[in-house]
Design a protein around this motif. Structure first.
Motif, PDB file in Angstrom:
ATOM      1  N   LYS A   6       0.854  -1.186   0.000  1.00 15.35           N
ATOM      2  CA  LYS A   6       0.000   0.000   0.000  1.00 15.35           C
ATOM      3  C   LYS A   6       0.892   1.239   0.000  1.00 15.35           C
ATOM      4  O   LYS A   6       1.701   1.423   0.907  1.00 15.35           O
ATOM      5  N   CYS A   7       0.756   2.041  -1.032  1.00 16.76           N
ATOM      6  CA  CYS A   7       1.626   3.208  -1.206  1.00 16.76           C
ATOM      7  C   CYS A   7       0.808   4.491  -1.099  1.00 16.76           C
ATOM      8  O   CYS A   7      -0.326   4.561  -1.585  1.00 16.76           O
ATOM      9  N   ARG A   8       1.389   5.489  -0.488  1.00 14.86           N
ATOM     10  CA  ARG A   8       0.761   6.803  -0.374  1.00 14.86           C
ATOM     11  C   ARG A   8       1.514   7.782  -1.262  1.00 14.86           C
ATOM     12  O   ARG A   8       2.740   7.838  -1.239  1.00 14.86           O
ATOM     13  N   SER A   9       0.788   8.551  -2.071  1.00 17.38           N
ATOM     14  CA  SER A   9       1.417   9.503  -2.991  1.00 17.38           C
ATOM     15  C   SER A   9       1.688  10.840  -2.316  1.00 17.38           C
ATOM     16  O   SER A   9       0.948  11.249  -1.418  1.00 17.38           O
ATOM     17  N   LYS A  10       2.721  11.496  -2.778  1.00 17.48           N
ATOM     18  CA  LYS A  10       3.003  12.854  -2.317  1.00 17.48           C
ATOM     19  C   LYS A  10       1.981  13.816  -2.929  1.00 17.48           C
ATOM     20  O   LYS A  10       1.554  13.627  -4.071  1.00 17.48           O
ATOM     21  N   PRO A  11       1.599  14.848  -2.203  1.00 18.56           N
ATOM     22  CA  PRO A  11       0.714  15.856  -2.797  1.00 18.56           C
ATOM     23  C   PRO A  11       1.399  16.530  -3.985  1.00 18.56           C
ATOM     24  O   PRO A  11       2.624  16.653  -4.040  1.00 18.56           O
ATOM     25  N   GLY A  12       0.603  16.934  -4.948  1.00 16.62           N
ATOM     26  CA  GLY A  12       1.133  17.684  -6.079  1.00 16.62           C
ATOM     27  C   GLY A  12       1.893  16.866  -7.094  1.00 16.62           C
ATOM     28  O   GLY A  12       2.704  17.414  -7.849  1.00 16.62           O
ATOM     29  N   THR A  13       1.650  15.558  -7.134  1.00 18.43           N
ATOM     30  CA  THR A  13       2.388  14.712  -8.085  1.00 18.43           C
ATOM     31  C   THR A  13       1.484  14.174  -9.204  1.00 18.43           C
ATOM     32  O   THR A  13       1.866  13.250  -9.929  1.00 18.43           O
ATOM     33  N   ASP A  14       0.296  14.758  -9.368  1.00 24.34           N
ATOM     34  CA  ASP A  14      -0.651  14.264 -10.369  1.00 24.34           C
ATOM     35  C   ASP A  14      -0.068  14.272 -11.780  1.00 24.34           C
ATOM     36  O   ASP A  14      -0.227  13.305 -12.535  1.00 24.34           O
ATOM     37  N   GLU A  15       0.603  15.356 -12.154  1.00 28.38           N
ATOM     38  CA  GLU A  15       1.130  15.455 -13.518  1.00 28.38           C
ATOM     39  C   GLU A  15       2.261  14.462 -13.754  1.00 28.38           C
ATOM     40  O   GLU A  15       2.360  13.856 -14.826  1.00 28.38           O
ATOM     41  N   VAL A  16       3.119  14.291 -12.743  1.00 27.02           N
ATOM     42  CA  VAL A  16       4.204  13.309 -12.865  1.00 27.02           C
ATOM     43  C   VAL A  16       3.611  11.912 -12.984  1.00 27.02           C
ATOM     44  O   VAL A  16       4.055  11.089 -13.800  1.00 27.02           O
ATOM     45  N   ARG A  17       2.586  11.647 -12.198  1.00 30.71           N
ATOM     46  CA  ARG A  17       1.935  10.336 -12.242  1.00 30.71           C
ATOM     47  C   ARG A  17       1.363  10.063 -13.634  1.00 30.71           C
ATOM     48  O   ARG A  17       1.560   8.982 -14.196  1.00 30.71           O
ATOM     49  N   LYS A  18       0.644  11.038 -14.192  1.00 29.26           N
ATOM     50  CA  LYS A  18       0.044  10.844 -15.513  1.00 29.26           C
ATOM     51  C   LYS A  18       1.108  10.562 -16.569  1.00 29.26           C
ATOM     52  O   LYS A  18       0.936   9.707 -17.442  1.00 29.26           O
ATOM     53  N   ALA A  19       2.211  11.278 -16.484  1.00 25.59           N
ATOM     54  CA  ALA A  19       3.280  11.096 -17.461  1.00 25.59           C
ATOM     55  C   ALA A  19       3.975   9.747 -17.304  1.00 25.59           C
ATOM     56  O   ALA A  19       4.569   9.227 -18.263  1.00 25.59           O
ATOM     57  N   THR A  20       3.893   9.174 -16.114  1.00 31.31           N
ATOM     58  CA  THR A  20       4.592   7.930 -15.806  1.00 31.31           C
ATOM     59  C   THR A  20       3.720   6.693 -16.009  1.00 31.31           C
ATOM     60  O   THR A  20       4.211   5.567 -15.948  1.00 31.31           O
ATOM     61  N   ILE A  21       2.434   6.875 -16.263  1.00 26.79           N
ATOM     62  CA  ILE A  21       1.508   5.738 -16.378  1.00 26.79           C
ATOM     63  C   ILE A  21       1.977   4.684 -17.386  1.00 26.79           C
ATOM     64  O   ILE A  21       1.958   3.482 -17.076  1.00 26.79           O
ATOM     65  N   PRO A  22       2.417   5.043 -18.607  1.00 25.42           N
ATOM     66  CA  PRO A  22       2.859   3.987 -19.544  1.00 25.42           C
ATOM     67  C   PRO A  22       4.003   3.134 -18.994  1.00 25.42           C
ATOM     68  O   PRO A  22       3.980   1.901 -19.122  1.00 25.42           O
ATOM     69  N   ALA A  23       4.990   3.764 -18.382  1.00 20.93           N
ATOM     70  CA  ALA A  23       6.119   3.015 -17.818  1.00 20.93           C
ATOM     71  C   ALA A  23       5.666   2.178 -16.624  1.00 20.93           C
ATOM     72  O   ALA A  23       6.126   1.037 -16.434  1.00 20.93           O
ATOM     73  N   HIS A  24       4.758   2.729 -15.840  1.00 21.10           N
ATOM     74  CA  HIS A  24       4.195   2.002 -14.697  1.00 21.10           C
ATOM     75  C   HIS A  24       3.469   0.741 -15.171  1.00 21.10           C
ATOM     76  O   HIS A  24       3.661  -0.359 -14.636  1.00 21.10           O
ATOM     77  N   LYS A  25       2.649   0.866 -16.201  1.00 19.25           N
ATOM     78  CA  LYS A  25       1.921  -0.295 -16.731  1.00 19.25           C
ATOM     79  C   LYS A  25       2.877  -1.343 -17.292  1.00 19.25           C
ATOM     80  O   LYS A  25       2.650  -2.552 -17.131  1.00 19.25           O
ATOM     81  N   ALA A  26       3.930  -0.907 -17.928  1.00 26.43           N
ATOM     82  CA  ALA A  26       4.920  -1.847 -18.464  1.00 26.43           C
ATOM     83  C   ALA A  26       5.572  -2.639 -17.329  1.00 26.43           C
ATOM     84  O   ALA A  26       5.841  -3.839 -17.460  1.00 26.43           O
ATOM     85  N   HIS A  27       5.806  -1.968 -16.207  1.00 31.78           N
ATOM     86  CA  HIS A  27       6.361  -2.647 -15.028  1.00 31.78           C
ATOM     87  C   HIS A  27       5.367  -3.681 -14.507  1.00 31.78           C
ATOM     88  O   HIS A  27       5.741  -4.824 -14.216  1.00 31.78           O
ATOM     89  N   LEU A  28       4.097  -3.295 -14.394  1.00 35.67           N
ATOM     90  CA  LEU A  28       3.078  -4.221 -13.899  1.00 35.67           C
ATOM     91  C   LEU A  28       2.949  -5.449 -14.803  1.00 35.67           C
ATOM     92  O   LEU A  28       2.722  -6.562 -14.319  1.00 35.67           O
TER      93      LEU A  28
END
Length: 196
Positions: A6-28
């Protein structure tokens, strides 16, 4: 062994998260065969991702830690904290085989036992199981959280598929362990089926 991460995100990281979604999915995708459930934790209104939840199989804590630390969400500094706990599934449901319903919301219920909870748990174990079995249409996954050696139960984790938060709260309110004070603390957070 199974683990809840269970991971908790830092505030204000929405844009970084969106940009990282493709790499995140590839990891999964590399861990599809051992992933039971995976998805984001959201604010109650479902508008903002505030974390990530996985139920996954690894031989030990070190492997689970290495997996989550290699996730692009972690390497890009999105996570403020990572909680890893051993988990024992009580059901055979997995995200890839679970028959999803329409117009429902999912929640992760994360319960932490009071000290010395074994004495409280034991006489209520069957009532606890019977209660959750009776609410099987609302429970996607459930099981105890354990010490790393698997010897001591330290809490419970449930994934719920319900109409809304009020239904999730009502289910937990009448749950025998909760009513008897087994849990010293619990959280109910909005969760969504994510990429597996």
């Amino acid at each position: 062994m199974h683990w809840m991460i269970k991971c908790r995100s830092k505030p204000g990281t929405d844009e970084v998260r969106k940009a990282t979604i493709p790499a995140h999915k590839a990891h999964l995708d590399k861990y599809r065969e051992v992933t039971w459930f995976s998805g984001p934790i959201f604010t109650d209104d479902g508008n903002s991702a505030i974390g990530s939840l996985r139920f996954i199989e690894f031989p030990d804590r070190a492997a689970a830690q290495a997996y989550i630390e290699a996730d692009p969400y972690a390497t890009e500094g999105i996570f403020a904290g990572i909680d890893i706990q051993r988990w024992r599934p009580a059901l055979e449901h997995r995200q890839l085989t679970y028959a999803r319903k329409e117009d429902t919301q999912q929640y992760i219920v994360h319960c932490t036992d009071v000290a010395g909870s074994a004495a409280l748990r034991e006489p209520l174990r069957q009532a606890h199981r019977d209660y959750l079995d009776a609410h099987g249409d609302q429970v996607v996954a459930r099981g105890p959280l354990l010490s790393d050696d698997g010897e001591t139960i330290v809490g419970s984790a449930l994934l719920l598929d319900v109409a809304d938060r009020a239904e999730a709260e009502a289910l937990l309110a009448d749950e025998p362990f909760n009513k008897a004070g087994v849990y010293g603390h619990f959280t109910i957070e909005r969760w969504l089926f994510g990429h597996v």
